[in-house]
Every structure is written in structure tokens, then in C-alpha cells.
Design a protein around this motif. Sequence first.
Motif, PDB file in Angstrom:
ATOM      1  N   TYR A   3       0.812  -1.209   0.000  1.00  0.00           N
ATOM      2  CA  TYR A   3       0.000   0.000   0.000  1.00  0.00           C
ATOM      3  C   TYR A   3       0.843   1.255   0.000  1.00  0.00           C
ATOM      4  O   TYR A   3       0.381   2.313  -0.389  1.00  0.00           O
ATOM      5  CB  TYR A   3      -0.972  -0.020   1.178  1.00  0.00           C
ATOM      6  CG  TYR A   3      -1.869  -1.222   1.127  1.00  0.00           C
ATOM      7  CD1 TYR A   3      -2.795  -1.364   0.104  1.00  0.00           C
ATOM      8  CD2 TYR A   3      -1.766  -2.239   2.061  1.00  0.00           C
ATOM      9  CE1 TYR A   3      -3.605  -2.483   0.021  1.00  0.00           C
ATOM     10  CE2 TYR A   3      -2.579  -3.353   1.989  1.00  0.00           C
ATOM     11  CZ  TYR A   3      -3.495  -3.471   0.966  1.00  0.00           C
ATOM     12  OH  TYR A   3      -4.295  -4.572   0.887  1.00  0.00           O
ATOM     13  N   GLY A   9      -3.993   8.454  -6.543  1.00  0.00           N
ATOM     14  CA  GLY A   9      -5.290   8.050  -7.075  1.00  0.00           C
ATOM     15  C   GLY A   9      -5.693   6.653  -6.627  1.00  0.00           C
ATOM     16  O   GLY A   9      -6.856   6.404  -6.304  1.00  0.00           O
ATOM     17  N   GLU A  10      -4.737   5.730  -6.607  1.00  0.00           N
ATOM     18  CA  GLU A  10      -5.009   4.363  -6.149  1.00  0.00           C
ATOM     19  C   GLU A  10      -5.368   4.331  -4.667  1.00  0.00           C
ATOM     20  O   GLU A  10      -6.273   3.607  -4.258  1.00  0.00           O
ATOM     21  CB  GLU A  10      -3.800   3.458  -6.424  1.00  0.00           C
ATOM     22  CG  GLU A  10      -3.570   3.192  -7.891  1.00  0.00           C
ATOM     23  CD  GLU A  10      -2.230   2.517  -8.162  1.00  0.00           C
ATOM     24  OE1 GLU A  10      -2.172   1.696  -9.089  1.00  0.00           O
ATOM     25  OE2 GLU A  10      -1.246   2.821  -7.442  1.00  0.00           O
ATOM     26  N   ARG A  11      -4.654   5.146  -3.866  1.00  0.00           N
ATOM     27  CA  ARG A  11      -4.972   5.221  -2.436  1.00  0.00           C
ATOM     28  C   ARG A  11      -6.366   5.803  -2.223  1.00  0.00           C
ATOM     29  O   ARG A  11      -7.147   5.303  -1.408  1.00  0.00           O
ATOM     30  CB  ARG A  11      -3.938   6.067  -1.695  1.00  0.00           C
ATOM     31  CG  ARG A  11      -2.646   5.339  -1.413  1.00  0.00           C
ATOM     32  CD  ARG A  11      -1.764   6.089  -0.419  1.00  0.00           C
ATOM     33  NE  ARG A  11      -1.541   7.481  -0.757  1.00  0.00           N
ATOM     34  CZ  ARG A  11      -0.552   7.926  -1.551  1.00  0.00           C
ATOM     35  NH1 ARG A  11       0.306   7.070  -2.061  1.00  0.00           N
ATOM     36  NH2 ARG A  11      -0.421   9.207  -1.788  1.00  0.00           N
ATOM     37  N   GLU A  12      -6.688   6.850  -2.963  1.00  0.00           N
ATOM     38  CA  GLU A  12      -8.011   7.459  -2.833  1.00  0.00           C
ATOM     39  C   GLU A  12      -9.107   6.478  -3.240  1.00  0.00           C
ATOM     40  O   GLU A  12     -10.154   6.418  -2.592  1.00  0.00           O
ATOM     41  CB  GLU A  12      -8.086   8.741  -3.657  1.00  0.00           C
ATOM     42  CG  GLU A  12      -7.265   9.869  -3.058  1.00  0.00           C
ATOM     43  CD  GLU A  12      -7.178  11.100  -3.945  1.00  0.00           C
ATOM     44  OE1 GLU A  12      -7.696  11.084  -5.090  1.00  0.00           O
ATOM     45  OE2 GLU A  12      -6.586  12.095  -3.480  1.00  0.00           O
ATOM     46  N   GLN A  13      -8.872   5.697  -4.284  1.00  0.00           N
ATOM     47  CA  GLN A  13      -9.849   4.702  -4.709  1.00  0.00           C
ATOM     48  C   GLN A  13     -10.008   3.613  -3.654  1.00  0.00           C
ATOM     49  O   GLN A  13     -11.127   3.187  -3.346  1.00  0.00           O
ATOM     50  CB  GLN A  13      -9.456   4.078  -6.045  1.00  0.00           C
ATOM     51  CG  GLN A  13     -10.468   3.071  -6.563  1.00  0.00           C
ATOM     52  CD  GLN A  13     -11.825   3.697  -6.809  1.00  0.00           C
ATOM     53  OE1 GLN A  13     -11.948   4.684  -7.520  1.00  0.00           O
ATOM     54  NE2 GLN A  13     -12.870   3.133  -6.197  1.00  0.00           N
ATOM     55  N   MET A  14      -8.904   3.170  -3.075  1.00  0.00           N
ATOM     56  CA  MET A  14      -8.957   2.148  -2.040  1.00  0.00           C
ATOM     57  C   MET A  14      -9.755   2.649  -0.835  1.00  0.00           C
ATOM     58  O   MET A  14     -10.611   1.943  -0.299  1.00  0.00           O
ATOM     59  CB  MET A  14      -7.552   1.744  -1.596  1.00  0.00           C
ATOM     60  CG  MET A  14      -7.538   0.687  -0.502  1.00  0.00           C
ATOM     61  SD  MET A  14      -5.885   0.251   0.076  1.00  0.00           S
ATOM     62  CE  MET A  14      -5.373   1.786   0.835  1.00  0.00           C
ATOM     63  N   ALA A  16     -12.040   5.018  -0.837  1.00  0.00           N
ATOM     64  CA  ALA A  16     -13.445   5.133  -1.248  1.00  0.00           C
ATOM     65  C   ALA A  16     -14.120   3.767  -1.234  1.00  0.00           C
ATOM     66  O   ALA A  16     -15.274   3.633  -0.793  1.00  0.00           O
ATOM     67  CB  ALA A  16     -13.543   5.778  -2.633  1.00  0.00           C
ATOM     68  N   ASP A  17     -13.414   2.745  -1.712  1.00  0.00           N
ATOM     69  CA  ASP A  17     -13.959   1.380  -1.691  1.00  0.00           C
ATOM     70  C   ASP A  17     -14.216   0.914  -0.259  1.00  0.00           C
ATOM     71  O   ASP A  17     -15.250   0.304   0.030  1.00  0.00           O
ATOM     72  CB  ASP A  17     -13.008   0.403  -2.386  1.00  0.00           C
ATOM     73  CG  ASP A  17     -12.923   0.629  -3.883  1.00  0.00           C
ATOM     74  OD1 ASP A  17     -13.791   1.326  -4.452  1.00  0.00           O
ATOM     75  OD2 ASP A  17     -11.968   0.095  -4.491  1.00  0.00           O
TER      76      ASP A  17
END
Length: 92
Positions: A3, A9-14, A16-17
Motif C-alpha cells: 500500500y 489516485g489508487e490510495r483514494e480509490q482504495m 473510497a472502496d
Amino acid sequence: MKYAILSRGEREQMLADLQAMPEFLSRQFASLPSEAASRPEPDGGFSPVEHCWHLADLEREGYGLRIARLLNELEPVLPDFDVNTGGLYTPA
């Protein structure tokens, strides 16, 4: 520490998920009869209800405690945590 290498962007998506998980679980399990929701898998795996409790315990007992220590201790020593059993690894 996969992580740590995620892009912003990947952290923000994670995140949000993760935030959407309670609603996702409600939608997925809403139509399950109580009996089916509490029935363990044929191979002995968790029932849907047990999965939810496992995730809650893992958040509180595993990650929550570790995050608190990271925030409150200068150099915390964090023992390995077994996500499958919900306990600390013990040396053999």
C-alpha cells in the motif's frame, strides 16, 4: 507494504472502496434469509455473518490498535498479526 507504493489516485480509490463497504455488504446480504446468512460454508469457512464479524474484529483488534500505537508511540514495535485467526503470530 504494497500500500505504500500506491499512487495517490489508487490510495483514494482504495479508501473510497473501504468507505463504501458497509453499503455494499448491506446490498449483497439483504436478500439472504437469516438461516443462509448464518450457515457456515460446507468446507468449514465463515458464514456471511461470521465474515462481517471477522472484518469488524480485524479493524478494531488488528488495524485500529496498530494505528493508535503508530500515532501515539515514538517507535512502536508492532507484532505480526494473523488476519486469518485474528490473533498475533507466536514464534514456533
